[in-house]
Design a protein around this motif. Structure first.
Motif, PDB file in Angstrom:
ATOM      1  N   CYS A   1      57.856 -26.887   4.897  1.00  0.00           N
ATOM      2  CA  CYS A   1      56.408 -26.784   5.127  1.00  0.00           C
ATOM      3  C   CYS A   1      56.122 -27.135   6.579  1.00  0.00           C
ATOM      4  CB  CYS A   1      55.659 -27.730   4.196  1.00  0.00           C
ATOM      5  SG  CYS A   1      53.879 -27.775   4.495  1.00  0.00           S
TER       6      CYS A   1
ATOM      7  N   TYR B   1      48.940 -24.700   5.898  1.00  0.00           N
ATOM      8  CA  TYR B   1      50.349 -24.976   5.661  1.00  0.00           C
ATOM      9  C   TYR B   1      51.106 -23.648   5.709  1.00  0.00           C
ATOM     10  CZ  TYR B   1      48.176 -29.166   3.747  1.00  0.00           C
ATOM     11  OH  TYR B   1      47.402 -30.287   3.589  1.00  0.00           O
TER      12      TYR B   1
ATOM     13  N   PRO C   1      62.629 -34.128  -1.210  1.00  0.00           N
ATOM     14  CA  PRO C   1      61.906 -35.299  -0.703  1.00  0.00           C
ATOM     15  C   PRO C   1      62.714 -36.591  -0.745  1.00  0.00           C
ATOM     16  CG  PRO C   1      61.135 -34.719  -2.896  1.00  0.00           C
ATOM     17  CD  PRO C   1      62.019 -33.608  -2.441  1.00  0.00           C
TER      18      PRO C   1
ATOM     19  N   GLU D   1      58.403 -30.394   7.256  1.00  0.00           N
ATOM     20  CA  GLU D   1      58.852 -31.222   6.147  1.00  0.00           C
ATOM     21  C   GLU D   1      59.646 -30.384   5.150  1.00  0.00           C
ATOM     22  OE1 GLU D   1      56.977 -33.869   2.456  1.00  0.00           O
ATOM     23  OE2 GLU D   1      55.691 -33.182   4.089  1.00  0.00           O
TER      24      GLU D   1
ATOM     25  N   HIS E   1      49.483 -31.096  -2.829  1.00  0.00           N
ATOM     26  CA  HIS E   1      50.667 -31.912  -3.019  1.00  0.00           C
ATOM     27  C   HIS E   1      51.934 -31.062  -2.929  1.00  0.00           C
ATOM     28  CE1 HIS E   1      48.070 -35.216  -4.203  1.00  0.00           C
ATOM     29  NE2 HIS E   1      47.432 -34.374  -4.996  1.00  0.00           N
ATOM     30  N   ARG E   2      53.051 -31.736  -2.724  1.00  0.00           N
ATOM     31  CA  ARG E   2      54.343 -31.083  -2.534  1.00  0.00           C
ATOM     32  C   ARG E   2      54.673 -30.133  -3.692  1.00  0.00           C
ATOM     33  NH1 ARG E   2      56.644 -35.373  -1.938  1.00  0.00           N
ATOM     34  NH2 ARG E   2      56.721 -35.466   0.331  1.00  0.00           N
ATOM     35  N   GLU E   3      54.477 -30.625  -4.917  1.00  0.00           N
ATOM     36  CA  GLU E   3      54.792 -29.807  -6.086  1.00  0.00           C
ATOM     37  C   GLU E   3      53.913 -28.562  -6.147  1.00  0.00           C
ATOM     38  OE1 GLU E   3      54.040 -32.993  -6.120  1.00  0.00           O
ATOM     39  OE2 GLU E   3      55.919 -33.997  -6.653  1.00  0.00           O
TER      40      GLU E   3
ATOM     41  N   ILE F   1      60.059 -29.848   1.688  1.00  0.00           N
ATOM     42  CA  ILE F   1      59.375 -30.218   0.447  1.00  0.00           C
ATOM     43  C   ILE F   1      60.257 -30.016  -0.780  1.00  0.00           C
ATOM     44  CG2 ILE F   1      57.069 -29.836   1.381  1.00  0.00           C
ATOM     45  CD1 ILE F   1      56.996 -27.121  -0.003  1.00  0.00           C
ATOM     46  N   SER F   2      61.434 -29.402  -0.602  1.00  0.00           N
ATOM     47  CA  SER F   2      62.352 -29.191  -1.721  1.00  0.00           C
ATOM     48  C   SER F   2      63.260 -30.397  -1.971  1.00  0.00           C
ATOM     49  CB  SER F   2      63.240 -27.958  -1.468  1.00  0.00           C
ATOM     50  OG  SER F   2      62.479 -26.788  -1.398  1.00  0.00           O
TER      51      SER F   2
ATOM     52  N   ILE G   1      51.194 -35.148   2.535  1.00  0.00           N
ATOM     53  CA  ILE G   1      50.471 -33.890   2.464  1.00  0.00           C
ATOM     54  C   ILE G   1      48.995 -34.212   2.249  1.00  0.00           C
ATOM     55  CG2 ILE G   1      50.163 -31.827   1.031  1.00  0.00           C
ATOM     56  CD1 ILE G   1      52.618 -31.662   2.716  1.00  0.00           C
TER      57      ILE G   1
END
Length: 412
Positions: free
Chosen positions: A360, A281, A325, A320, A13-15, A322-323, A8
Motif C-alpha cells: 500500500c 491509497y 503485518p 507498507e 483498515h488493512r484487511e 499489508i499482506s 491506516i
C-alpha cells in the motif's frame, strides 16, 4: 531510515484494503471519502471567523467526476486550469459562478470558450489581458499576481518566484492599470499562489502583504484569492502547515483590510492536495523479489506511468506491506515494471516482502492518477471510492480497446 509501518486511516483498515485488492485487482487506487469531508470541514472551521469564505477545490489534483460531485455537495467551489476541467465541473453540477478558470499560457480562443460557459476567469499575463479587454470589456476578471516569492517543497512546485511563468509581476501593475484604462475592463479580485507543500506560514504572511497592498488601490473588488499550497504530512511525524496559526493571522489581517478598504470582501482559498491527498491509497502486487550485489528489489505491477510523483518530484510516499503485518523489518528498494529507471521508494524499511504480497502506497489521492499515462502501452488502473463503509467502482480499468481507440490505421 523511516519506519514504513503506520496506522491506516481510521476508516480504512488493512484487511479492508486486501479485500478490495482481491475484488478489483491491482494496481488499484482507493479513495476514502470520509477523509475528504474531514479535510474540507477542517479548513472551513479553521476560517470560520470570516463570514464571506469560499473554498474552491483545485481539481487538477484529482478530476474523478465522483470526487467533484462529492465536494460540490459539501459546498465547495472549483478551481480549474483548463477548459476541459471547466466542462467536468459543469458536468459535476457546479454552477458557472462557482467555478474559477485560472489558465496559464493558453490561447485567447480557450478563454473565449470559458466566457461562453459563464465561469469566473483569472488572467495572468498582459497580452491576454489586453486581448480580453478589447473583446469583453463588460466581463469582469480576476488578476493573478506574481509576488516574486520563492516557496514550495522544491523548485518544480514553486510558482511565485521572479522567473516563474505564472502571474503578472507586481512590478508590472502600472502597465496593467494602463491596459485596464485603455480597454475599460473591470477586475473583480486578485489572486496569488506561490507553490505547493508550504510548511512555513511566513510565506503566506509575505503573500498577504503583497496582496493587500496591491488590492487597496483598486475599487469595487469582490474577492482576495490566496490560492493554496498547504503542506500535508507524508509520514507519521512529518511537518505540515499550521492551519490554526495561519487562520488566526489571515483572519485578523483580512478583517483589518476590509475595514480599511471600506467594503466587505470574500476570501478565497484553492486547496487541492490538502483536500484529497491523504484520502488516497495505491495498491500494487509484488511480481518479483530480485537480489543484486548490494540491493534487494521488490518489483511491482505498476510504475511511474501510474504514480509519477516519486520520479518527477522526488516525492516521498510511505509504503507498507499489508499482506505481512507481523513480518520482520527488512530493507527494500521498491521499483516498477516500466522500462526506465522507475523507483517508488529507495532503501525503505518495510515488513518482509514476498512475491505475491500487496503493498500500500499512501497519500495517493492527489497528483497521482491525474498524472498517469499509457507509457509502455500499459493500461491505467481502476479507481474505487469508499463512502459510508461501502466500496464503489468509480473508474474502470483500461483495456486494449482504450489503448487503440483513437488510432487511425492506414493501409500500407
Amino acid at each position: 531510515m523511516m519506519n514504513e509501518l503506520e496506522n491506516i486511516n481510521e476508516t480504512v483498515h488493512r484487511e479492508h484494503l486486501i479485500k478490495l485488492a482481491k475484488k478489483y485487482g491491482t494496481p488499484l487506487y482507493i479513495y476514502d471519502f470520509f477523509k475528504i469531508k474531514k479535510q474540507y470541514m477542517k479548513m472551513k472551521n479553521a476560517f470560520s471567523g470570516i463570514k464571506n469564505l469560499i473554498i474552491n477545490y483545485a481539481c487538477k489534483a484529482n478530476t474523478n467526476l465522483n470526487i467533484l460531485k462529492f465536494l460540490q455537495k459539501l459546498g465547495s467551489g472549483l478551481d480549474t486550469v483548463s477548459i476541459q476541467e471547466v466542462e467536468l465541473g459543469l458536468k459535476a453540477g457546479f454552477k458557472p459562478k462557482k467555478i474559477i478558470f485560472t489558465p496559464n499560457c493558453v490561447s485567447i480562443q480557450e478563454i473565449k470558450k470559458a466566457v461562453g460557459f459563464g465561469v469566473r476567469i483569472t488572467l495572468d499575463n498582459l497580452s491576454i489581458l489586453e486581448q480580453f479587454g478589447e473583446n469583453y470589456s463588460d466581463y469582469s476578471v480576476g488578476i493573478r499576481i506574481n509576488p516574486h516569492i520563492m516557496a514550495g517543497g522544491n523548485l518544480k512546485i514553486s510558482v511565485g518566484h521572479i522567473d516563474s511563468k505564472f502571474g503578472i509581476s507586481y512590478y508590472q501593475i502600472p502597465h496593467m492599470k494602463r491596459i485596464l484604462k485603455n480597454t475599460g475592463l473591470k477586475i473583480e479580485g486578485f489572486h496569488m499562489h506561490t507553490g505547493s507543500d508550504i510548511s512555513n506560514i511566513k510565506t503566506f504572511l509575505e503573500v498577504s502583504k503583497v496582496l493587500f497592498q496591491t488590492a487597496i488601490d483598486f475599487k469595487n473588488l469582490d474577492y482576495i484569492d490566496f490560492g493554496s499550497g498547504f503542506k500535508v504530512p507524508y509520514t507519521k511525524n512529518d511537518i505540515k502547515t499550521d492551519l490554526t496559526s495561519l487562520s488566526n493571522y489571515i483572519t485578523e489581517k483580512f478583517k483589518k483590510f476590509c475595514k480599511n478598504y471600506g467594503n466587505k470582501m470574500t476570501l478565497i482559498f484553492e486547496p487541492g492536495k490538502f483536500l484529497v491527498s491523504e484520502s488516497g491509497y495505491f495498491l500494487v502486487h509484488v511480481n518479483v523479489i530480485k537480489h543484486t550485489t548490494s540491493t534487494v528489489f521488490a518489483g511491482v505491477d505498476s510504475g511511474f506511468n501510474h504514480f509519477l510523483r516519486p520520479m518527477f518530484y522526488d516525492a516521498y510516499h510511505c509504503i507498507e506491506n499489508i499482506s505481512n503485518p507481523n513480518g520482520r523489518f527488512r530493507f527494500y528498494t521498491v521499483v516498477g515494471y516500466i522500462c526506465e529507471s522507475d523507483t517508488f521508494g529507495l532503501n525503505r524499511k518495510i515488513k518482509e516482502i514476498r512475491e505475491g504480497d500487496i503493498l500500500c502506497i499512501k497519500n495517493a489521492g492527489a497528483y497521482c492518477f491525474s498524472m498517469s499515462s499509457n507509457y509502455n502501452s500499459r493500461y491505467r488502473p481502476a479507481e474505487v471510492m469508499i463512502l459510508n463503509g461501502k466500496d464503489f467502482l468509480i473508474r474502470k480499468r483500461e483495456t486494449m480497446q482504450d489503448i487503440i481507440r483513437n488510432i487511425v490505421e492506414i493501409n500500407m
